[in-house]
Design a protein around this motif. Structure first.
Motif, PDB file in Angstrom:
ATOM      1  N   MET A  55       0.896  -1.002  -0.001  1.00  0.00           N
ATOM      2  CA  MET A  55      -0.261   0.409  -0.120  1.00  0.00           C
ATOM      3  C   MET A  55       0.784   0.484   0.196  1.00  0.00           C
ATOM      4  O   MET A  55       1.696   1.148   0.543  1.00  0.00           O
ATOM      5  CB  MET A  55      -0.700   0.428   0.979  1.00  0.00           C
ATOM      6  N   ASP A  56       0.126   1.822  -1.076  1.00  0.00           N
ATOM      7  CA  ASP A  56       1.257   3.743  -0.568  1.00  0.00           C
ATOM      8  C   ASP A  56       0.806   4.384   0.619  1.00  0.00           C
ATOM      9  O   ASP A  56      -0.689   4.213   1.085  1.00  0.00           O
ATOM     10  CB  ASP A  56       0.968   4.422  -2.147  1.00  0.00           C
ATOM     11  N   PRO A  57       0.932   5.205   0.755  1.00  0.00           N
ATOM     12  CA  PRO A  57       1.275   5.650   2.249  1.00  0.00           C
ATOM     13  C   PRO A  57       0.246   6.191   1.829  1.00  0.00           C
ATOM     14  O   PRO A  57      -0.868   6.512   3.041  1.00  0.00           O
ATOM     15  CB  PRO A  57       2.200   7.118   2.410  1.00  0.00           C
ATOM     16  N   GLN A 227      16.060 -10.397  -3.969  1.00  0.00           N
ATOM     17  CA  GLN A 227      16.542  -9.255  -3.362  1.00  0.00           C
ATOM     18  C   GLN A 227      15.793  -8.157  -2.868  1.00  0.00           C
ATOM     19  O   GLN A 227      14.864  -8.209  -3.633  1.00  0.00           O
ATOM     20  CB  GLN A 227      17.393  -8.445  -4.597  1.00  0.00           C
ATOM     21  N   CYS A 228      16.293  -7.802  -1.669  1.00  0.00           N
ATOM     22  CA  CYS A 228      15.388  -6.463  -0.856  1.00  0.00           C
ATOM     23  C   CYS A 228      15.840  -5.371  -1.607  1.00  0.00           C
ATOM     24  O   CYS A 228      16.957  -5.273  -2.848  1.00  0.00           O
ATOM     25  CB  CYS A 228      17.122  -6.148  -0.041  1.00  0.00           C
ATOM     26  N   GLN A 229      14.519  -4.669  -2.054  1.00  0.00           N
ATOM     27  CA  GLN A 229      14.433  -3.722  -2.863  1.00  0.00           C
ATOM     28  C   GLN A 229      14.301  -2.041  -2.332  1.00  0.00           C
ATOM     29  O   GLN A 229      13.954  -1.387  -3.121  1.00  0.00           O
ATOM     30  CB  GLN A 229      12.627  -4.004  -3.672  1.00  0.00           C
ATOM     31  N   ALA A 230      14.785  -1.984  -0.585  1.00  0.00           N
ATOM     32  CA  ALA A 230      15.417  -1.230  -0.284  1.00  0.00           C
ATOM     33  C   ALA A 230      14.042  -0.426   0.207  1.00  0.00           C
ATOM     34  O   ALA A 230      13.751   0.680   0.001  1.00  0.00           O
ATOM     35  CB  ALA A 230      16.503  -0.326  -0.642  1.00  0.00           C
ATOM     36  N   ARG A 231      12.645  -0.932  -0.009  1.00  0.00           N
ATOM     37  CA  ARG A 231      11.274   0.291   0.312  1.00  0.00           C
ATOM     38  C   ARG A 231      11.807   0.526   1.271  1.00  0.00           C
ATOM     39  O   ARG A 231      10.524   1.386   2.142  1.00  0.00           O
ATOM     40  CB  ARG A 231      10.154  -0.968   0.001  1.00  0.00           C
ATOM     41  N   TYR A 240       8.749  -9.257  -0.735  1.00  0.00           N
ATOM     42  CA  TYR A 240       9.814 -10.049  -1.339  1.00  0.00           C
ATOM     43  C   TYR A 240      10.742 -10.896  -1.230  1.00  0.00           C
ATOM     44  O   TYR A 240      11.761 -12.122  -1.408  1.00  0.00           O
ATOM     45  CB  TYR A 240      11.386  -9.155  -2.172  1.00  0.00           C
ATOM     46  N   SER A 359      19.580   7.869  -2.509  1.00  0.00           N
ATOM     47  CA  SER A 359      18.384   6.686  -3.164  1.00  0.00           C
ATOM     48  C   SER A 359      18.409   5.810  -2.666  1.00  0.00           C
ATOM     49  O   SER A 359      18.808   5.244  -2.134  1.00  0.00           O
ATOM     50  CB  SER A 359      18.682   7.635  -5.023  1.00  0.00           C
ATOM     51  N   GLY A 360      17.159   5.835  -1.860  1.00  0.00           N
ATOM     52  CA  GLY A 360      16.476   4.178  -1.731  1.00  0.00           C
ATOM     53  C   GLY A 360      16.609   4.462  -0.348  1.00  0.00           C
ATOM     54  O   GLY A 360      16.749   5.464   0.345  1.00  0.00           O
ATOM     55  N   ARG A 361      16.229   3.603   0.236  1.00  0.00           N
ATOM     56  CA  ARG A 361      15.626   3.623   1.794  1.00  0.00           C
ATOM     57  C   ARG A 361      16.513   2.313   2.406  1.00  0.00           C
ATOM     58  O   ARG A 361      15.459   1.288   2.464  1.00  0.00           O
ATOM     59  CB  ARG A 361      14.116   3.525   1.834  1.00  0.00           C
ATOM     60  N   ARG A 362      17.654   3.052   2.758  1.00  0.00           N
ATOM     61  CA  ARG A 362      18.608   1.545   3.248  1.00  0.00           C
ATOM     62  C   ARG A 362      17.549   0.918   4.638  1.00  0.00           C
ATOM     63  O   ARG A 362      17.653   1.370   5.323  1.00  0.00           O
ATOM     64  CB  ARG A 362      19.974   1.612   3.654  1.00  0.00           C
TER      65      ARG A 362
ATOM     66  N   TYR B 153       8.076  10.484  -5.017  1.00  0.00           N
ATOM     67  CA  TYR B 153       8.089   9.353  -4.512  1.00  0.00           C
ATOM     68  C   TYR B 153       8.594   7.907  -5.256  1.00  0.00           C
ATOM     69  O   TYR B 153       8.242   7.612  -6.392  1.00  0.00           O
ATOM     70  CB  TYR B 153       6.270   9.232  -3.962  1.00  0.00           C
ATOM     71  N   ALA B 155       8.392   4.310  -4.985  1.00  0.00           N
ATOM     72  CA  ALA B 155       7.338   2.793  -4.532  1.00  0.00           C
ATOM     73  C   ALA B 155       8.634   2.007  -4.496  1.00  0.00           C
ATOM     74  O   ALA B 155       8.831   1.733  -2.679  1.00  0.00           O
ATOM     75  CB  ALA B 155       6.346   1.877  -5.058  1.00  0.00           C
ATOM     76  N   PRO B 157      12.330   1.492  -4.556  1.00  0.00           N
ATOM     77  CA  PRO B 157      13.763   1.552  -4.676  1.00  0.00           C
ATOM     78  C   PRO B 157      14.678   1.100  -5.795  1.00  0.00           C
ATOM     79  O   PRO B 157      15.791   1.244  -6.723  1.00  0.00           O
ATOM     80  CB  PRO B 157      14.338   2.548  -3.321  1.00  0.00           C
ATOM     81  N   GLY B 158      14.636   0.057  -5.477  1.00  0.00           N
ATOM     82  CA  GLY B 158      15.411  -0.964  -5.905  1.00  0.00           C
ATOM     83  C   GLY B 158      16.748  -1.282  -5.566  1.00  0.00           C
ATOM     84  O   GLY B 158      17.092  -2.666  -5.427  1.00  0.00           O
ATOM     85  N   GLY B 159      17.628  -0.678  -4.632  1.00  0.00           N
ATOM     86  CA  GLY B 159      18.321  -0.478  -4.028  1.00  0.00           C
ATOM     87  C   GLY B 159      18.736   0.932  -3.326  1.00  0.00           C
ATOM     88  O   GLY B 159      17.646   1.972  -3.433  1.00  0.00           O
ATOM     89  N   TYR B 160      20.437   1.198  -2.846  1.00  0.00           N
ATOM     90  CA  TYR B 160      20.295   2.349  -1.824  1.00  0.00           C
ATOM     91  C   TYR B 160      22.055   2.866  -2.901  1.00  0.00           C
ATOM     92  O   TYR B 160      23.185   2.127  -2.585  1.00  0.00           O
ATOM     93  CB  TYR B 160      20.556   1.694  -0.224  1.00  0.00           C
ATOM     94  N   GLU B 161      21.788   4.027  -2.617  1.00  0.00           N
ATOM     95  CA  GLU B 161      23.067   4.764  -3.324  1.00  0.00           C
ATOM     96  C   GLU B 161      23.368   5.920  -2.542  1.00  0.00           C
ATOM     97  O   GLU B 161      22.059   6.550  -2.360  1.00  0.00           O
ATOM     98  CB  GLU B 161      22.392   5.513  -4.944  1.00  0.00           C
ATOM     99  N   ILE B 164      24.857  10.669  -4.360  1.00  0.00           N
ATOM    100  CA  ILE B 164      24.126  11.525  -5.835  1.00  0.00           C
ATOM    101  C   ILE B 164      24.067  12.992  -5.905  1.00  0.00           C
ATOM    102  O   ILE B 164      24.298  13.514  -4.425  1.00  0.00           O
ATOM    103  CB  ILE B 164      23.581  10.465  -6.452  1.00  0.00           C
ATOM    104  N   TRP B 173      13.427  13.168  -1.231  1.00  0.00           N
ATOM    105  CA  TRP B 173      12.366  12.024  -1.562  1.00  0.00           C
ATOM    106  C   TRP B 173      11.078  12.345  -0.769  1.00  0.00           C
ATOM    107  O   TRP B 173      10.724  12.747   0.549  1.00  0.00           O
ATOM    108  CB  TRP B 173      12.903  11.055  -1.011  1.00  0.00           C
TER     109      TRP B 173
END
Lengths: 566, 175
Positions: A55-57, A227-231, A240, A359-362, B153, B155, B157-161, B164, B173
């Protein structure tokens, strides 16, 4: 007592399907043992039963916040950082499962298949030799009957299957393991790490290690995990299967062997002890819904109900031989409860680097392994602490200059702000005789199980350790170029850390400990306790990896016992 | 590039929609029925929210993000009775001040007059106003429009950088 028959008799019974129970079931089933896994809560199937996972926020009417009614009815659960509108279905509600607090304790529970392995924070570090040596060396607990080397191969065993991301840092205070690719630091975190590393000989800044598949191997894809998608929406359950849970990993793996019988909605009331055979013979279960009583039988029983509930079950397992609870000959059961001290944190800002972003949510943080009392007790307190920090750019809820309305205001808030830094502690606490849980004499839950009474508190050692963290944390943040450094003491009650351990502590001496080095009750050798209850000290690390390794090691012994009993 | 163009187009389409009386006066156009606020209170929150976070060429404003709808339902579900009472009192006091000064309710005064009012510490330093404003920001920046068009937004990201480059105007974000 019900009669034994082929339907209710197994080689082994595992009580609890959380992170350690799932491991017990997997290991026993893989070794060809018929295993009954009992879970007191409802069934939760991987992916199918994660209703909010994608779900989206904005799809949450309160955008994730709890309703007033939910918060009002659940003061305890609401204090947990992971309890919100997107995850509340995986948490125990206060009024469903009451307990009695002689001293304030927040007991956060997840009663469903998989237990809290669905909602854990997934940070996984090995104990070092110091966690095993220090407690008796410095005189704040009994000697550990095992050493790091006893557990190391079992750490490797579980790490390979779970999937742990991490960097091989070569530190004595935080041993390396079987790692998948590490997460990265962002630019500011890395700058800070360099500055701290350059300033101290005894402090090392590393990327956190966590149970996320950064680069799945064959053993992970064979589990159906990806694989982790860093959501970073993990507490909702991962579609996943990228973080480890019993639901995504050990339970389906055990089921594939054909040796697993799984019964959810099965509240374990007590363990059945036979005075003639001088051993445990099974468990008494109350059906969660119908309240019907059933008995199950096995040669081996694993108690993995979660630290406090494992204590509760043993305390409630009374027989002629054990009037004070199973294996409790010397008033040790329920005592020496300890937890992690999470009270201190620091916030700061750090100037510059406004052209750098991430970028991404670690799903992990930066880690500073313990540097206190490592080689000797060189501080004014016992134990140690790990420190964690993250750096991120502030968002729309920051203070900005100028008019607090209008196009410019909106545009400013739509931009990332300055860098801010958050640092927190994870401190050891001392297991004490007077820190205990026991059973209520007159109050029972709806399944006829006495309510648990908790009596656990901080002490002056915790205060000194907290002050040291705040002082050292400030010093390190200063060195790392931070400004506006502020101290915080959240004053939280024991238990909110979720890392409650002890009560069934391990030791060589049956007069001051409950289980031996194989997690077996000294006085009832076919009962194994392999969750947090068996720890005789807390360590400074997040504990779940150690529970898993202890469990796998104990099963190897249980298999020997089963062979001998044939 | 595409994102910018999309935002501009959306902005164009929706500024026409804003002028539609149905949206401006109540929520019947999106089948939303008020749960807590009355119509006047709703209109106050709606105009305050749009004044604080207005529609611009870069992104939609609070009205398009239906911030007032959100606040209405949020208070109904997430506030205690005392908090609800305080919130309504805050609106009454604000509007009284507005009428004393400009003889009209907030939604009917000019942008300059609105600005004058909000710069007044007697207004913006009150706890009631701070609460309203933080709800407006929260409602906007967690809305579909706010997260996707004011912020960015992703939903999955697929990974972390970790490093950048950032150029002003790209947007923070959303999560």
């Amino acid at each position: 007592m019900q009669e034994k028959n082929s339907q209710n008799t197994f080689d082994a019974i595992v009580i609890g399907s959380g992170i350690s129970g799932g491991w017990a079931a997997k290991e026993l089933c893989e070794k060809g043992k018929s295993t009954l896994l009992l879970e007191r809560g409802r069934d939760v199937r991987h992916i199918r039963d994660y209703p909010t996972a994608t779900m989206d926020p904005w799809e949450f009417p309160n955008r994730g916040h709890l309703s007033f009614e939910m918060e009002e009815k659940n003061p305890i659960a609401s204090r947990c950082y992971a309890f919100d509108d997107a995850t509340e279905h995986f948490f125990v509600k206060d009024e469903e499962h009451p307990y009695i607090q002689e001293k304030p304790m927040d007991w956060i529970r997840g009663y469903q298949l998989g237990g809290r392995s669905l909602i854990w924070a997934r940070q996984t570090q090995r104990w070092s030799r110091f966690e095993f040596e220090k407690p008796s060396r410095d005189g704040y607990s009994i000697p550990w009957p095992i050493a790091y080397d006893d557990l190391a191969p079992w750490y490797s065993h579980v790490e390979s299957f779970v999937g742990i991301s991490g960097n091989k840092d070569g530190l004595e205070t935080l041993p390396d393991g079987e790692f998948l690719a590490p997460w990265k630091m962002n630019k500011v975190e890395a700058e800070m790490a360099r500055m701290i590393n350059n300033s101290y000989d005894d402090r090392h800044v590393i990327i956190g290690r966590c149970a996320h598949l950064t680069m799945p191997k064959e053993i992970h894809t064979a589990q159906g995990r990806g694989q982790c998608q860093a959501r970073n929406l993990c507490y909702r359950g991962c579609p996943y299967g990228a973080y480890f849970s019993s639901n995504s990993s050990t339970i389906p793996w055990a089921e594939k062997t054909g040796n697993l019988s799984l019964k959810t909605d099965s509240v374990v009331h007590s363990i059945l002890y036979n005075d003639t055979e001088k051993r445990a013979i099974g468990v008494k279960v109350i059906d969660r819904i119908s309240k019907e009583e059933r008995h199950y039988f096995a040669n081996i029983i694993f108690v993995n109900a979660g630290s406090l509930n494992s204590n509760l079950i043993l305390l409630n397992s009374r027989s002629e031989r054990f009037p004070n609870g199973l294996g409790n000959d010397h008033d040790v059961l329920g005592r020496y409860i300890a937890f992690h001290n999470y009270r201190g944190s620091l916030t700061a800002t750090r100037p510059g680097n406004l052209d750098s972003y991430y970028s991404g949510r670690r799903p992990t943080a930066i880690v500073i392994p313990n540097f206190r009392n490592v080689y000797s007790n060189d501080s004014d307190f016992h134990g140690g602490y790990m420190s964690f920090y993250t750096a991120s750019r502030t968002g729309w809820n920051r203070e900005v200059e100028g008019d607090q309305f209008g196009p410019d205001y909106k545009h400013t808030l739509s931009e990332p702000g300055h860098w801010s830094v958050f640092m927190m502690m994870q401190g050891e606490t001392i297991p004490k005789y007077e820190s205990r849980v026991h059973l209520s004499r007159d109050q029972k839950d709806q399944w006829g199980v006495p309510l648990l009474v908790t009596s656990v508190d901080y002490d002056s050692n915790d205060e000194r350790l907290l002050q040291d963290f705040l002082k050292q944390g400030e010093e390190m943040l200063n060195i790392a170029g931070c400004q506006n450094i502020q101290h915080h003491d959240n004053g939280q009650a024991p238990g909110l850390d979720i890392h409650i351990v002890g009560g069934v502590r391990m030791g060589n001496d049956s007069k001051n400990s409950m289980v031996d080095k194989w997690c077996r009750l000294h006085a009832c050798k076919n009962v194994f306790v392999t969750d947090g209850a068996c720890l005789s000290s807390t360590g400074v690390q997040n504990p779940s990896l150690t529970y898993m390794a202890m469990t796998a090691r104990a099963v190897s012994k249980a298999i020997e016992v089963l062979k001998a009993s044939l | 590039m595409n994102r910018r163009a999309t935002i501009r187009n959306l902005g164009f389409v929706t500024s026409a929609a804003v002028l539609t009386p149905a949206i401006f006066s109540n929520c019947s156009s999106d089948n939303y029925s008020l749960q807590f606020l009355n119509k006047r209170e709703f209109e106050f929150i709606d105009s305050l929210a749009e004044f604080i976070l207005p529609e611009t060429e870069r992104s939609p404003g609070a009205r398009l993000a239906k911030v007032a709808n959100f606040i209405d339902q949020y208070i109904a579900v997430c506030y205690s009775e005392d908090q609800k009472k305080d919130f309504l009192e805050g609106i009454v006091n604000f509007e009284k001040r507005c009428k004393d000064q400009f003889k009209r309710v907030f939604k009917n005064i000019t942008a300059d007059q609105k600005g004058e009012l909000l710069r007044d510490p007697d207004i913006h330093e009150t706890a009631a106003y701070q609460k309203m404003k933080s709800l407006i920001l929260f409602g906007f920046f967690t809305s579909q429009q706010g997260m996707n068009q004011a912020l960015r937004y992703v939903a999955v990201p697929g990974g972390y950088e970790g490093d950048i480059s950032y150029t002003e105007g790209e947007g923070a974000w959303a999560l």
